[in-house]
Write an enzyme that holds these catalytic residues in place. Structure first.
Site, short mmCIF file in Angstrom:
data_model
loop_
_atom_site.label_atom_id
_atom_site.label_comp_id
_atom_site.label_asym_id
_atom_site.label_seq_id
_atom_site.Cartn_x
_atom_site.Cartn_y
_atom_site.Cartn_z
CG ASN A 1 -14.36 -4.56 -73.79
OD1 ASN A 1 -13.99 -3.66 -74.55
ND2 ASN A 1 -15.64 -4.79 -73.53
CE LYS B 1 -16.87 -2.52 -70.03
NZ LYS B 1 -18.26 -2.83 -69.73
CG HIS C 1 -19.67 -6.33 -75.16
ND1 HIS C 1 -20.54 -5.54 -74.43
CD2 HIS C 1 -18.66 -6.67 -74.33
CE1 HIS C 1 -20.05 -5.42 -73.20
NE2 HIS C 1 -18.92 -6.09 -73.10
CD GLU D 1 -20.96 -2.33 -72.28
OE1 GLU D 1 -19.98 -1.93 -72.93
OE2 GLU D 1 -20.89 -2.58 -71.05
CD GLU E 1 -18.46 -10.16 -71.32
OE1 GLU E 1 -17.47 -9.86 -70.65
OE2 GLU E 1 -19.02 -9.36 -72.09
N GLY F 1 -20.47 -4.59 -65.59
CA GLY F 1 -20.52 -3.24 -65.01
C GLY F 1 -21.20 -3.23 -63.65
CB SER G 1 -18.31 -7.37 -62.00
OG SER G 1 -19.28 -6.50 -62.54
C1 PEP Z 1 -17.16 -6.25 -70.44
O1 PEP Z 1 -17.33 -5.12 -70.86
O2 PEP Z 1 -17.05 -7.21 -71.23
C2 PEP Z 1 -17.07 -6.46 -68.99
C3 PEP Z 1 -16.97 -7.69 -68.55
O3 PEP Z 1 -17.09 -5.36 -68.22
P1 PEP Z 1 -16.78 -5.27 -66.64
O4 PEP Z 1 -15.61 -6.16 -66.37
O5 PEP Z 1 -16.48 -3.85 -66.41
O6 PEP Z 1 -18.01 -5.75 -65.94
#
Ligand code: PEP
Length: 252
Positions: A9, A11, A96, A98, A166, A172, A212
């Site tokens: 992803n 982003k 997601h 976000e 997630e 993040g 992460s």
């Molecule tokens: C995500 O945006 O789905 C995600 C897992 O981000 P990160 O790996 O940066 O924590």
């Protein structure tokens, strides 16, 4: 054997088309050499035409980070699943955190999941609790989130469904969730799916972990977490890190 799924992803990265081409080209080059990993990249919409090539078979499948919950019409600023499909997009991240935090509801999300499945595309449905509670009430939250996000999604359509667990607090962040906890949560999610759709459907639905993940922690998460794949955010646009991550997961 089922391939391990690694979804990148991107982003809202990178900020130039040249960088987008570079990341996509490197990922594609590497994916060609992998035996046991299926790689999906989810760039921002604007880069889809640049990274897609509908004429040749690609070692990297294409996904996006969202879609609108209607197919066509007077929806200013929105993007339809059909438009994406036309560019060779097969996967779409849905729900997601976000996006949920900006007002996306379970109702909209279930509509997106339905539309994608009806159009033979794979929704990567993101679910996850904001915090883990001592009394275990986050499990009830998660169960409700799964049920509501899959509301009206019939059993006959779910073969292309992917679930990405997630935990919001791990996205993040500095550290990922502990692999043993990931294992427990994946079993819990399978149980909820089994109650909704039956044992066979629950077993065949791929469960990914996201939050992460980087090239260092990915192998342990994969092995101890016993998941089917990873949803990788920041590390997916770090060429060196993502390359290492893919190579290592391929050897497991
Ligand atoms: C995500 O945006 O789905 C995600 C897992 O981000 P990160 O790996 O940066 O924590």
């Amino acid at each position: 054997m089922k391939k391990k799924i690694i979804v990148g992803n991107w982003k809202m990265n990178p900020v130039t088309v040249e960088e987008a081409k570079k990341i996509s080209k490197t990922t594609r080059g590497l994916a060609q050499k992998l035996n046991s990993v299926k790689v999906v990249i989810c760039p921002p919409f604007v880069y889809i035409p640049v990274v897609s090539n509908t004429r040749v078979e690609s070692p990297v499948s294409l996904g996006t980070q969202d879609i609108y919950h209607e197919l066509q019409g007077a929806y200013t600023g929105e993007v339809s699943p059909l438009m994406l499909k036309d560019f060779g997009v097969e996967y779409v991240i849905v729900g997601h955190s976000e996006k949920r935090s900006k007002g996306q509801t379970d109702e909209m999300i279930s509509k997106k999941v339905q539309l994608l499945l009806e159009n033979n595309m794979s929704p990567i449905l993101c679910i996850g609790e904001k915090e883990r509670k001592e009394d275990g009430s986050h499990l009830d939250f998660l169960k409700e989130q799964i049920k509501n996000s899959l509301n009206k999604v019939p059993k006959k359509n779910i073969s292309k469904l992917i679930i990405a667990y997630e935990p919001v607090w791990a996205i993040g962040a500095k550290e990922a969730m502990a692999p043993n906890d990931i294992y427990e949560m994946s079993i819990f999610i399978k149980k909820v799916l089994s109650d909704l759709y039956g044992h066979d459907e629950a077993v065949s639905t791929s469960i990914l972990y996201g939050g992460s993940v980087n090239f260092r922690n990915a192998p342990e998460i994969f092995i101890k977490g016993q998941i089917d794949g990873l949803l990788v955010g920041r590390e997916s646009v770090n060429i060196a890190g993502f390359t290492e991550l893919l190579k290592t997961i391929d050897t497991l």
